[in-house]
Each structure stands twice: as structure tokens, then as C-alpha cells.
Design a protein around this motif. Structure first.
Motif, PDB file in Angstrom:
ATOM      1  N   ILE A   1       0.897  -1.139   0.042  1.00 42.06           N
ATOM      2  CA  ILE A   1      -0.097  -0.097   0.121  1.00 42.06           C
ATOM      3  C   ILE A   1       0.825   1.192   0.013  1.00 42.06           C
ATOM      4  N   ALA A   2       1.833   1.228   0.743  1.00 36.88           N
ATOM      5  CA  ALA A   2       2.791   2.177   0.865  1.00 36.88           C
ATOM      6  C   ALA A   2       3.694   2.658  -0.426  1.00 36.88           C
ATOM      7  N   LEU A   3       3.837   1.695  -1.030  1.00 34.27           N
ATOM      8  CA  LEU A   3       4.574   1.607  -2.333  1.00 34.27           C
ATOM      9  C   LEU A   3       3.611   2.175  -3.626  1.00 34.27           C
ATOM     10  N   ALA A   4       2.353   1.794  -3.395  1.00 36.49           N
ATOM     11  CA  ALA A   4       1.311   2.477  -4.470  1.00 36.49           C
ATOM     12  C   ALA A   4       0.942   3.730  -4.301  1.00 36.49           C
ATOM     13  N   VAL A   5       0.892   4.083  -2.987  1.00 38.26           N
ATOM     14  CA  VAL A   5       0.576   5.649  -2.510  1.00 38.26           C
ATOM     15  C   VAL A   5       1.767   6.452  -2.875  1.00 38.26           C
ATOM     16  N   PHE A   6       3.023   5.907  -2.738  1.00 36.71           N
ATOM     17  CA  PHE A   6       4.311   6.839  -3.049  1.00 36.71           C
ATOM     18  C   PHE A   6       4.162   6.957  -4.494  1.00 36.71           C
ATOM     19  N   GLY A   7       3.682   5.861  -5.501  1.00 36.68           N
ATOM     20  CA  GLY A   7       3.841   6.016  -6.908  1.00 36.68           C
ATOM     21  C   GLY A   7       2.821   7.089  -7.262  1.00 36.68           C
ATOM     22  N   ALA A   8       1.572   7.054  -6.730  1.00 40.56           N
ATOM     23  CA  ALA A   8       0.517   8.149  -6.992  1.00 40.56           C
ATOM     24  C   ALA A   8       0.974   9.346  -6.709  1.00 40.56           C
ATOM     25  N   THR A   9       1.851   9.612  -5.551  1.00 40.24           N
ATOM     26  CA  THR A   9       2.245  10.906  -5.249  1.00 40.24           C
ATOM     27  C   THR A   9       3.415  11.450  -6.109  1.00 40.24           C
ATOM     28  N   LEU A  10       4.343  10.567  -6.731  1.00 41.66           N
ATOM     29  CA  LEU A  10       5.331  10.891  -7.761  1.00 41.66           C
ATOM     30  C   LEU A  10       4.597  10.987  -8.928  1.00 41.66           C
ATOM     31  N   ARG A  11       3.471  10.791  -9.313  1.00 46.98           N
ATOM     32  CA  ARG A  11       2.756  11.236 -10.523  1.00 46.98           C
ATOM     33  C   ARG A  11       1.690  12.311 -10.602  1.00 46.98           C
ATOM     34  N   GLY A  12       2.016  13.002  -9.239  1.00 44.06           N
ATOM     35  CA  GLY A  12       1.072  14.159  -8.986  1.00 44.06           C
ATOM     36  C   GLY A  12       1.816  15.478  -9.606  1.00 44.06           C
ATOM     37  N   PRO A  13       1.207  16.673  -9.430  1.00 41.28           N
ATOM     38  CA  PRO A  13       1.798  17.829  -9.998  1.00 41.28           C
ATOM     39  C   PRO A  13       3.018  18.296  -9.581  1.00 41.28           C
ATOM     40  N   LEU A  14       4.003  18.938 -10.363  1.00 36.45           N
ATOM     41  CA  LEU A  14       5.373  19.458  -9.953  1.00 36.45           C
ATOM     42  C   LEU A  14       5.424  20.409  -8.954  1.00 36.45           C
TER      43      LEU A  14
END
Length: 309
Positions: A152-165
Motif C-alpha cells: 500500500i505504501a509503495l502504491a501511494v508513493f507512486g501516486a504521489t510521484l505522478r502528481g503535479p510538480l
């Protein structure tokens, strides 16, 4: 089979060093607050891989089932895992300085929980080695819970990386972070899958580590980003373009116009240039008009050809 596994470690080390070199090149050419932690992240990946490779060699190739070396390597590998999530925490902070809700906040909390769980596991294992009872040793619930939490932590981390700069980050970093985020989301279930395979006792798959495939994908993303930095854009403009000092002086370009020419040479659009320099798109158009007038050019390609000298 052992030779195949060792060959896979060699491949991973090779791509790991190439991925690290690619990030280093990016760090030299692009000013970004996130590339520093990513470089350390890459180094920790390599250290963790070295520890896992050493454990495999001692345990499976040399057939040593128990030794202080194996125990020390196992503890060190767990510590590296905690360090990776600490770096992820730092990276999330740098990406979401202005956003303290949603995915960034959840990613910080989950990263902290993974670090805590790993440190508790290390402490309990150390106590067990010292002769104290370990209430969770071999516990299926503890192990499975750890895999679920990490996934779960890795998935949410990935979603954060794909967010706006965040403001001030160069647009060139965006595709790199989005690709990293996709890797993290795609491989988030890896631990749970490996746990299920181990519990099912499926023959021939015990030597396969999906974490290694994740590391390989991560390295490919790093190398692709470095290649993209030097790749000509659709109009044939060199992304590493640097205006000729002689031509800049002869044309009488201002410092802002010089910086504008460099960004055009990197293939950035007007909107991306505005974001890079924290100015409005209208101001960008004015500067580009002045550049065209001074260089007597009618297009970006013609402008850059004249600036090459």
C-alpha cells in the motif's frame, strides 16, 4: 539454476550503475531538489542488492545455512530497506511542500509506518539472536501484514510521484517522476505475490524476486530520462544546446534572452519556459519576439541555427 541467478545479479548491478550514472548526468544538467534524494535512493538500491547477492552466494552457493555473516547481512539488508523508505519520505516532502493533504500526507504516514515496522522487526530479531523470545518469529500474520503495508505504501508513493510538480521544478523532471510512479504502482503487489508463491510452494519460482524486476524497471526509466535529455526534439533541435558566446555578444542578447534561448534549445514549450522561469506566457512571447528580431529569424530552428555561430 545458480548460474542463472548469479547472471541476473550481474545484469542488475550493470543496469544499476548505468541508472545511477544517468541520474548523475541529469543532476549536472538540471537544477532540481528531487534529483539529489533520487541519486541517494539509487545508491541504496545498489547497496541492498549487494547485500541480497552476498546472502544468496553464502547461503545457496556455499551452502552455509547458519553463520554470523548471514545474520549480519540480513540485519543490514533490513536497515537498507528502512533507509529507502526514509528517503521516500524526504522525496515526498520535497514534492509536496505546498500540499499537505491527499496522497502526499498518506504517503508520508505509510512510509513512516513501514520504517517503524522494519525497525521493530530488526529489534525483535536482534533480541532473538541474544537469546530472548521473539513473539512474532515465523508469524504468518506479521509477515503478511508487513507485505500488505509495504504494498500500500509503495502504491501511494507512486501516486504521489505522478502528481503535479511543485513550483520551481524543471519540466524535464516530470516524465521521469511519472515513470517512477508508474513503476511503483505496478510493482506494489510484488511482496504479496511472492508471499503467496512461497506459501503455495510453487516449484521453480522461489529464486525469482519481483523486487529485482522493479529495480530493473527503475533503472531503465533512469537511463531513458538521460537519453531523452540529449535527444533532438521533433524539429531536430539539440536538447543540450548552448548558445555560442560570440553570437550572444554579437546579437546583444540580454541575460534573460540568453536563458530563454537555452530553454528553447532544450525543446521546452512557451508554457514550460514560463513555469521554469516563473514568468507569464505573455512575457515569454515578448522575449521570443525580441530574440527573433535580433537574430533575424522566423522560427525556433532558424533562431537556434543562428545562435550556434
Amino acid at each position: 539454476m545458480r548460474h542463472l541467478v548469479l547472471a541476473s545479479y550481474i545484469l542488475l548491478f550493470s543496469t544499476g550503475f548505468m541508472g545511477g550514472t544517468a541520474l548523475f548526468v541529469l543532476r549536472l544538467r538540471v537544477r532540481s531538489r528531487v534529483l539529489g534524494p533520487l541519486l541517494v535512493f539509487q545508491a541504496m538500491f545498489l547497496i541492498g542488492l549487494a547485500l541480497v547477492g552476498a546472502y544468496y552466494y553464502i547461503h545457496d552457493v556455499l551452502s552455509v545455512s547458519s553463520s554470523p555473516w548471514l545474520t549480519g547481512i540480513a540485519f543490514a539488508a533490513s536497515a537498507v530497506n528502512a533507509a529507502l523508505y526514509l528517503l521516500a519520505f524526504v522525496l515526498i516532502r520535497r514534492l509536496s511542500a505546498a500540499r499537505r493533504r491527499g496522497f502526499p500526507a498518506a504517503a508520508e504516514l505509510l512510509a513512516a509506518l513501514v520504517i517503524l515496522k522494519t525497525l521493530v522487526t530488526i529489534a525483535l530479531e536482534a533480541a532473538s539472536v541474544a537469546g530472548f523470545p521473539n513473539p512474532v518469529s515465523g508469524s504468518a500474520a506479521w509477515n503478511l501484514g508487513g507485505y500488505i503495508l509495504t504494498g500500500i505504501a509503495l502504491a501511494v508513493f507512486g501516486a504521489t510521484l505522478r502528481g503535479p510538480l511543485p513550483a520551481g521544478e524543471p519540466p524535464a523532471v516530470r516524465p521521469l517522476l511519472r515513470a517512477y510512479g508508474l513503476c511503483a504502482i505496478a510493482f506494489a503487489p510484488a511482496g504479496i505475490v511472492e508471499y503467496a508463491v512461497a506459501e503455495a510452494g510453487i516449484a521453480g519460482l522461489s529464486f525469482v524476486s519481483l523486487d529485482h524486476l522493479f529495480f530493473l524497471a527503475w533503472n531503465i526509466v533512469s537511463m531513458s530520462a538521460a537519453v531523452r535529455l540529449f535527444r533532438p526534439d521533433a524539429a531536430g533541435v539539440d536538447a543540450a544546446f548552448e548558445p555560442s558566446a560570440e553570437r550572444v555578444s554579437a546579437l546583444g542578447l540580454s541575460p534573460r534572452e540568453f536563458e530563454m534561448a537555452r530553454l528553447i534549445g532544450r525543446g521546452l514549450s512557451n508554457k514550460e519556459i514560463a513555469s521554469e522561469l516563473s514568468i507569464s506566457p505573455a512575457t515569454v512571447r515578448t522575449h521570443i519576439y525580441n530574440l527573433y528580431r535580433k537574430a533575424d529569424a522566423r522560427s525556433r530552428v532558424e533562431l537556434l541555427n543562428r545562435l550556434r555561430g
